[in-house]
Write a protein that holds these residues in place. Structure first.
Motif, mmCIF file in Angstrom:
data_model
loop_
_atom_site.group_PDB
_atom_site.id
_atom_site.type_symbol
_atom_site.label_atom_id
_atom_site.label_comp_id
_atom_site.label_asym_id
_atom_site.label_seq_id
_atom_site.Cartn_x
_atom_site.Cartn_y
_atom_site.Cartn_z
ATOM 1 N N SER A 221 0.815 -1.207 0.000
ATOM 2 C CA SER A 221 0.000 0.000 0.000
ATOM 3 C C SER A 221 0.856 1.266 0.000
ATOM 4 O O SER A 221 0.564 2.217 -0.718
ATOM 5 C CB SER A 221 -0.926 -0.010 1.225
ATOM 6 O OG SER A 221 -1.684 1.162 1.282
ATOM 7 N N TYR A 222 1.928 1.282 0.797
ATOM 8 C CA TYR A 222 2.775 2.476 0.854
ATOM 9 C C TYR A 222 3.438 2.741 -0.489
ATOM 10 O O TYR A 222 3.445 3.866 -0.985
ATOM 11 C CB TYR A 222 3.843 2.349 1.942
ATOM 12 C CG TYR A 222 4.775 3.544 1.945
ATOM 13 C CD1 TYR A 222 4.351 4.765 2.448
ATOM 14 C CD2 TYR A 222 6.059 3.461 1.410
ATOM 15 C CE1 TYR A 222 5.184 5.877 2.425
ATOM 16 C CE2 TYR A 222 6.895 4.564 1.388
ATOM 17 C CZ TYR A 222 6.449 5.759 1.899
ATOM 18 O OH TYR A 222 7.270 6.858 1.864
ATOM 19 N N ARG A 223 4.015 1.694 -1.075
ATOM 20 C CA ARG A 223 4.708 1.890 -2.357
ATOM 21 C C ARG A 223 3.726 2.380 -3.424
ATOM 22 O O ARG A 223 4.035 3.295 -4.187
ATOM 23 C CB ARG A 223 5.379 0.595 -2.821
ATOM 24 C CG ARG A 223 6.540 0.131 -1.973
ATOM 25 C CD ARG A 223 7.611 1.168 -1.718
ATOM 26 N NE ARG A 223 8.062 1.862 -2.897
ATOM 27 C CZ ARG A 223 8.653 3.050 -2.900
ATOM 28 N NH1 ARG A 223 8.875 3.670 -1.759
ATOM 29 N NH2 ARG A 223 9.035 3.617 -4.009
ATOM 30 N N GLY A 224 2.548 1.773 -3.474
ATOM 31 C CA GLY A 224 1.562 2.194 -4.464
ATOM 32 C C GLY A 224 1.045 3.592 -4.220
ATOM 33 O O GLY A 224 0.850 4.373 -5.159
ATOM 34 N N SER A 225 0.804 3.938 -2.954
ATOM 35 C CA SER A 225 0.291 5.267 -2.627
ATOM 36 C C SER A 225 1.324 6.344 -2.925
ATOM 37 O O SER A 225 1.003 7.401 -3.474
ATOM 38 C CB SER A 225 -0.101 5.342 -1.146
ATOM 39 O OG SER A 225 -1.192 4.503 -0.893
ATOM 40 N N ARG A 226 2.553 6.072 -2.579
ATOM 41 C CA ARG A 226 3.626 7.066 -2.742
ATOM 42 C C ARG A 226 3.955 7.307 -4.211
ATOM 43 O O ARG A 226 4.198 8.431 -4.628
ATOM 44 C CB ARG A 226 4.861 6.575 -1.981
ATOM 45 C CG ARG A 226 6.049 7.502 -2.008
ATOM 46 C CD ARG A 226 5.853 8.649 -1.048
ATOM 47 N NE ARG A 226 6.999 9.505 -1.061
ATOM 48 C CZ ARG A 226 7.159 10.519 -1.909
ATOM 49 N NH1 ARG A 226 6.247 10.783 -2.809
ATOM 50 N NH2 ARG A 226 8.222 11.277 -1.850
ATOM 51 N N THR A 227 3.974 6.237 -5.007
ATOM 52 C CA THR A 227 4.442 6.372 -6.387
ATOM 53 C C THR A 227 3.322 6.514 -7.416
ATOM 54 O O THR A 227 3.599 6.914 -8.549
ATOM 55 C CB THR A 227 5.313 5.166 -6.782
ATOM 56 O OG1 THR A 227 4.539 3.961 -6.650
ATOM 57 C CG2 THR A 227 6.544 5.068 -5.905
ATOM 58 N N TRP A 228 2.063 6.198 -7.039
ATOM 59 C CA TRP A 228 0.999 6.253 -8.039
ATOM 60 C C TRP A 228 -0.235 7.012 -7.564
ATOM 61 O O TRP A 228 -0.665 7.968 -8.203
ATOM 62 C CB TRP A 228 0.618 4.830 -8.465
ATOM 63 C CG TRP A 228 -0.331 4.785 -9.623
ATOM 64 C CD1 TRP A 228 -0.213 5.451 -10.809
ATOM 65 C CD2 TRP A 228 -1.550 4.033 -9.698
ATOM 66 N NE1 TRP A 228 -1.295 5.152 -11.624
ATOM 67 C CE2 TRP A 228 -2.120 4.284 -10.971
ATOM 68 C CE3 TRP A 228 -2.199 3.169 -8.827
ATOM 69 C CZ2 TRP A 228 -3.313 3.697 -11.378
ATOM 70 C CZ3 TRP A 228 -3.381 2.592 -9.239
ATOM 71 C CH2 TRP A 228 -3.926 2.849 -10.498
ATOM 72 N N VAL A 229 -0.801 6.619 -6.431
ATOM 73 C CA VAL A 229 -2.067 7.221 -5.989
ATOM 74 C C VAL A 229 -1.900 8.709 -5.711
ATOM 75 O O VAL A 229 -2.627 9.546 -6.247
ATOM 76 C CB VAL A 229 -2.608 6.516 -4.721
ATOM 77 C CG1 VAL A 229 -3.895 7.180 -4.260
ATOM 78 C CG2 VAL A 229 -2.830 5.049 -4.974
ATOM 79 N N PHE A 230 -0.936 9.069 -4.874
ATOM 80 C CA PHE A 230 -0.731 10.459 -4.472
ATOM 81 C C PHE A 230 0.552 11.018 -5.074
ATOM 82 O O PHE A 230 1.247 11.808 -4.439
ATOM 83 C CB PHE A 230 -0.690 10.559 -2.940
ATOM 84 C CG PHE A 230 -1.949 10.090 -2.280
ATOM 85 C CD1 PHE A 230 -3.139 10.781 -2.437
ATOM 86 C CD2 PHE A 230 -1.948 8.949 -1.500
ATOM 87 C CE1 PHE A 230 -4.308 10.348 -1.821
ATOM 88 C CE2 PHE A 230 -3.110 8.507 -0.882
ATOM 89 C CZ PHE A 230 -4.293 9.201 -1.042
ATOM 90 N N LYS A 231 0.866 10.621 -6.301
ATOM 91 C CA LYS A 231 2.129 11.051 -6.915
ATOM 92 C C LYS A 231 2.179 12.557 -7.143
ATOM 93 O O LYS A 231 3.258 13.137 -7.200
ATOM 94 C CB LYS A 231 2.362 10.310 -8.223
ATOM 95 C CG LYS A 231 1.378 10.651 -9.322
ATOM 96 C CD LYS A 231 1.682 9.920 -10.595
ATOM 97 C CE LYS A 231 0.707 10.340 -11.686
ATOM 98 N NZ LYS A 231 1.047 9.746 -12.961
ATOM 99 N N ASP A 232 1.018 13.223 -7.262
ATOM 100 C CA ASP A 232 0.989 14.671 -7.452
ATOM 101 C C ASP A 232 0.993 15.437 -6.136
ATOM 102 O O ASP A 232 1.007 16.669 -6.146
ATOM 103 C CB ASP A 232 -0.255 15.074 -8.252
ATOM 104 C CG ASP A 232 -0.246 14.482 -9.649
ATOM 105 O OD1 ASP A 232 0.853 14.326 -10.206
ATOM 106 O OD2 ASP A 232 -1.325 14.160 -10.168
#
Length: 198
Positions: free
Chosen positions: A64-75
């Motif tokens: 979840s952290y890797r996905g959130s940091r690099t994709w979900v909240f990338k902006d």
């Protein structure tokens, strides 16, 4: 639909996709630890489903952290120098109490301890409620609101929080810089370019 709502929906469906992958990882590990599922080995934590739930969700938290940091909240830039990792872990641990409470209620108040009931309580109802809480808390406490030029033109003072305004003021403040002392024989970079000799 305005840009704000478009951004919220984009982040929400990405968050659901990442959360879904993390949930699958957690469900598989939880069921292997508690129920075994005909893998040929005894379930090591069949008597301790709460510990199994925590262990399984630690693995899900990494996904979840890797996905959130690099994709979900990338902006959205993180609010802290560690990339929001510490607050991310704290929020995950606190919201993990929601599905644990659902699992406890199912087992102790309703007397249901079969695999189907465990998964409905902890991995469907509990994780859904926990995911809604995490989405709100991540957007609020871990990652900053992205700044867009259109937002700045329409609402220049409402885009920033006070801490962000102070950082912008520091960046805009004039800085006294002493001129560098250079070797007099070195060619100046400010002189116009000389044509090559014939």
């Amino acid at each position: 639909m305005g840009d704000r709502w478009h951004r919220i929906f984009t982040e929400a469906y990405r968050f659901l996709a990442v959360g879904g992958l993390a949930t699958v990882v957690a469900i598989v590990i939880f069921n292997l630890l508690v129920h075994g599922f005909h893998t040929g080995w005894d379930a090591p934590l069949s008597e301790n489903p709460y510990l199994a739930f925590v262990i399984a969700n630690v693995f899900g938290m990494v996904v979840s952290y890797r996905g959130s940091r690099t994709w979900v909240f990338k902006d959205r830039p993180p609010r802290t120098a560690d990339g929001g990792l510490l607050m991310f872990v704290v929020i995950n641990l606190v919201t993990m109490l929601i599905p644990i409470a659902c699992l406890w209620f199912s087992r102790n108040a309703l007397g249901l301890d079969d695999p189907f009931s465990d998964n409905i309580a902890a991995n469907i109802l509990g994780l859904f409620l926990g995911m809604v809480a995490r989405f709100y808390l991540f957007r609020t406490l871990v990652f900053r609101r992205p700044v867009h030029l259109a937002d700045l033109k329409q609402n220049p003072m409402q885009v920033f929080e006070m801490s962000e305004l102070q950082q912008v003021e520091l960046l805009d403040a004039p800085v006294d810089v002493e001129p560098e002392v250079t070797d007099a024989t070195a060619p100046s970079t400010s002189d116009p370019a000389r044509p090559p000799a014939p």
